[in-house]
Design an enzyme around this catalytic site. Structure first.
Site, short mmCIF file in Angstrom:
data_model
loop_
_atom_site.label_atom_id
_atom_site.label_comp_id
_atom_site.label_asym_id
_atom_site.label_seq_id
_atom_site.Cartn_x
_atom_site.Cartn_y
_atom_site.Cartn_z
N TYR A 53 0.82 -1.22 0.00
CA TYR A 53 0.00 0.00 0.00
C TYR A 53 0.85 1.27 0.00
O TYR A 53 0.45 2.29 -0.53
CB TYR A 53 -1.01 -0.03 1.16
CG TYR A 53 -2.12 -1.00 0.89
CD1 TYR A 53 -2.11 -2.29 1.44
CD2 TYR A 53 -3.15 -0.68 -0.01
CE1 TYR A 53 -3.11 -3.20 1.13
CE2 TYR A 53 -4.14 -1.60 -0.32
CZ TYR A 53 -4.12 -2.85 0.24
OH TYR A 53 -5.08 -3.77 -0.07
N VAL A 90 -9.28 3.59 -4.24
CA VAL A 90 -8.71 4.08 -2.97
C VAL A 90 -7.77 5.26 -3.22
O VAL A 90 -7.24 5.84 -2.27
CB VAL A 90 -8.00 2.93 -2.22
CG1 VAL A 90 -9.03 1.89 -1.77
CG2 VAL A 90 -6.91 2.27 -3.05
N ASP A 91 -7.61 5.63 -4.51
CA ASP A 91 -6.81 6.84 -4.79
C ASP A 91 -7.68 8.07 -4.52
O ASP A 91 -8.89 7.96 -4.35
CB ASP A 91 -6.31 6.82 -6.26
CG ASP A 91 -7.45 6.87 -7.28
OD1 ASP A 91 -7.56 5.93 -8.08
OD2 ASP A 91 -8.24 7.84 -7.26
N HIS A 106 -14.50 1.36 -0.61
CA HIS A 106 -13.42 0.42 -0.27
C HIS A 106 -12.32 1.10 0.53
O HIS A 106 -11.21 0.57 0.63
CB HIS A 106 -12.83 -0.17 -1.56
CG HIS A 106 -13.75 -1.16 -2.21
ND1 HIS A 106 -13.54 -1.66 -3.48
CD2 HIS A 106 -14.91 -1.72 -1.79
CE1 HIS A 106 -14.52 -2.50 -3.79
NE2 HIS A 106 -15.36 -2.54 -2.79
N CYS A 117 -7.57 -0.94 18.09
CA CYS A 117 -8.60 -0.16 18.81
C CYS A 117 -9.58 0.53 17.87
O CYS A 117 -10.53 1.18 18.32
CB CYS A 117 -7.94 0.87 19.73
SG CYS A 117 -7.29 2.33 18.86
N ALA A 216 -12.08 6.18 -20.86
CA ALA A 216 -12.87 7.09 -20.02
C ALA A 216 -12.61 8.56 -20.34
O ALA A 216 -13.53 9.38 -20.32
CB ALA A 216 -12.57 6.81 -18.55
#
Ligand code: APR
Length: 231
Positions: A53, A90-91, A106, A117, A216
């Site tokens: 990541y 997640v960008d 996500h 925690c 796109a």
């Protein structure tokens, strides 16, 4: 005022240079999902997961929003339509492209989560296994990313938005991963018009009322111009 829900996937960020998952050079060609995108993989080798990541966070920071991200922001800013983007990505290219009404179902590379925690904070550029949680001080920091086997975020809100939409548009996703892959059926059952904008037909393409295929950065700005009465 049309209510539009837009689902996006890795394909909308492909032309910004970010890798998709299931193409020939996709991320899942190089990494086993169970090693880097499951809680079990993180428990087994947190160092490997954080490294995976950290690399994606650096790539996203170096990338810039493309014409498709910017066109969606323009549609929202115009104000004649109510636009909600639900992204599997997640960008942060939608935010940096100007979108405001956005749900990261996500999670996001910019988020860190304490596996012990549940505390959340802004992730540093490089996360290390030894990083102490700012709240409980234990070294259990993980990316605030939804892994396989975990429940995506804000699903009730998303399903409600889908049911009350006038139009559902799916952009740059292969339709392989649920619950996102089921949104076209959810929308269709609620009588919502559905449109696919993707490089090629996705797994669920036949479920859409209409579909346009191509990159796109070409087909999304064209569709937005039509929605704004410019084409
Ligand atoms: N323009 C439009 N669409 C594109 C482009 C492009 N330039 N390049 C690729 N695509 C399309 C591909 O045709 C494919 O249908 O984007 C889609 C990418 O599919 P995937 O790689 O499967 O990515 P995605 O659908 O976002 O994956 C969904 O799976 O691995 C999990 O959590 C991860 O969010 C991800 C989820």
């Amino acid at each position: 005022m049309a209510r539009i829900v837009v689902l996006t996937g890795a394909g909308i960020s492909a032309e910004s240079g970010l890798r998709t998952f299931r193409a020939a050079d996709g991320l899942w060609e190089e990494h086993h999902i169970e090693d880097v995108a499951t809680p079990e993989g993180f428990a087994r080798d947190p160092e490997l997961v954080l490294r995976f990541y950290n690399a994606r966070r650096a790539a996203a920071a170096a990338a810039t929003p493309n014409a498709a991200h910017r066109a969606l922001a323009r549609l929202e800013a115009d104000g004649r339509h109510e636009v909600l983007i639900v992204t599997q990505n997640v960008d942060d290219l939608h935010e940096r492209g100007g979108s405001r009404s956005l749900i990261h179902m996500h999670g996001a590379l910019t988020g860190a989560l304490c596996a012990r925690c549940g505390h959340r904070w802004t992730a540093p550029a490089v996360m290390r296994v030894s990083d102490p949680c700012p709240a409980c001080a234990r070294p259990a920091a993980r990316p605030d990313i939804v892994w396989f086997g975990e429940m995506p975020y804000r699903m009730e809100e998303i399903w409600q938005a889908l049911r009350r939409a006038d139009l559902f548009v799916s952009i740059g996703t292969s339709g392989n991963v649920y619950p996102a892959a089921g949104f076209v059926a959810d929308a269709g059952h609620a009588g919502v018009e559905t449109l696919e904008l993707n490089l090629e037909p996705s797994a669920g393409s036949r479920l859409f009322d209409a579909a346009r295929h191509g990159p796109a950065t070409r087909i999304v700005p064209k569709w937005v111009a039509e929605m704004l009465g410019e084409a």
